[in-house]
Design an enzyme around this catalytic site. Sequence first.
Site, PDB file in Angstrom:
ATOM      1  N   ASP A 127       0.855  -1.188   0.000  1.00 17.99           N
ATOM      2  CA  ASP A 127       0.000   0.000   0.000  1.00 17.99           C
ATOM      3  C   ASP A 127       0.889   1.234   0.000  1.00 17.99           C
ATOM      4  O   ASP A 127       1.989   1.209   0.556  1.00 17.99           O
ATOM      5  CB  ASP A 127      -0.911   0.014   1.232  1.00 17.99           C
ATOM      6  CG  ASP A 127      -1.996  -1.053   1.168  1.00 17.99           C
ATOM      7  OD1 ASP A 127      -2.466  -1.350   0.058  1.00 17.99           O
ATOM      8  OD2 ASP A 127      -2.377  -1.563   2.232  1.00 17.99           O
ATOM      9  N   ASP A 145      -6.949  -1.408  -4.711  1.00 16.87           N
ATOM     10  CA  ASP A 145      -8.019  -1.061  -3.768  1.00 16.87           C
ATOM     11  C   ASP A 145      -8.960  -0.020  -4.360  1.00 16.87           C
ATOM     12  O   ASP A 145     -10.179  -0.085  -4.161  1.00 16.87           O
ATOM     13  CB  ASP A 145      -7.426  -0.534  -2.463  1.00 16.87           C
ATOM     14  CG  ASP A 145      -6.566  -1.554  -1.743  1.00 16.87           C
ATOM     15  OD1 ASP A 145      -6.798  -2.768  -1.910  1.00 16.87           O
ATOM     16  OD2 ASP A 145      -5.643  -1.136  -1.014  1.00 16.87           O
TER      17      ASP A 145
END
Length: 170
Positions: A127, A145
Site C-alpha cells: 500500500d 483497492d
Amino acid sequence: MSNTQTSSAGFGRIWPWLLWALVIIGVDQITKQIILAHYQLGDWTPVASFFNIVRAHNTGAAFSFLADGSGWQRWLFVGIGVIATVLIVWQLRKNPNEKMFCLSLSSILGGAIGNVVDRLQHGYVVDFLDFFWGRSHFPAFNVADMAITLGAILLILDEILRARRAKNQA
C-alpha cells in the site's frame, strides 16, 4: 453452432472487460514496483497537507482486517481472490452486454488479482497512498483497492438503476 464455437464467442464478447482488468493489474503492479524500488518499509514523502506517498505492508484485508494473524490469512485471501475470479468471469460471460455491470465486475477483478499477485509474491499487499486529516490517517491503500472500491460503487449504482427500470416497467 458447436459448443466450442459458443464458448469461443462467449469469451470474445468479454475481451474488452478482461482487457480493462489487465490494465488495472498492470497499473497496480507498476506503481507497487516503483514504491518497492524507491521506498523502505515505513518511508514516506509528503505531497500535500492531506496526502503522503508511503510504503506500507498489509497482511490483512481492507483496513488491515486480520493483519495480526499468524500467516494463515494470506492463503485465505488468495483463495477468496481465486473464487472471486472464477465467479466474476462466469458473470462476465453470462452478461457481456450489461456495460455498467461488466465495468464494475472487471474493475473488481483487476483489483482482486492485483492484490492476489502481491500476496503470492510477497506475502503481503503493498500500500502507498496515505490520506489524512490532522493526525488521523485513513488506512493506506493502492490502485487495486481503488479499482475494487470503484467496482463496488458501480455495482451498487447498477443495481439501483436496474431496480428503477424494473419498477418503471411494472
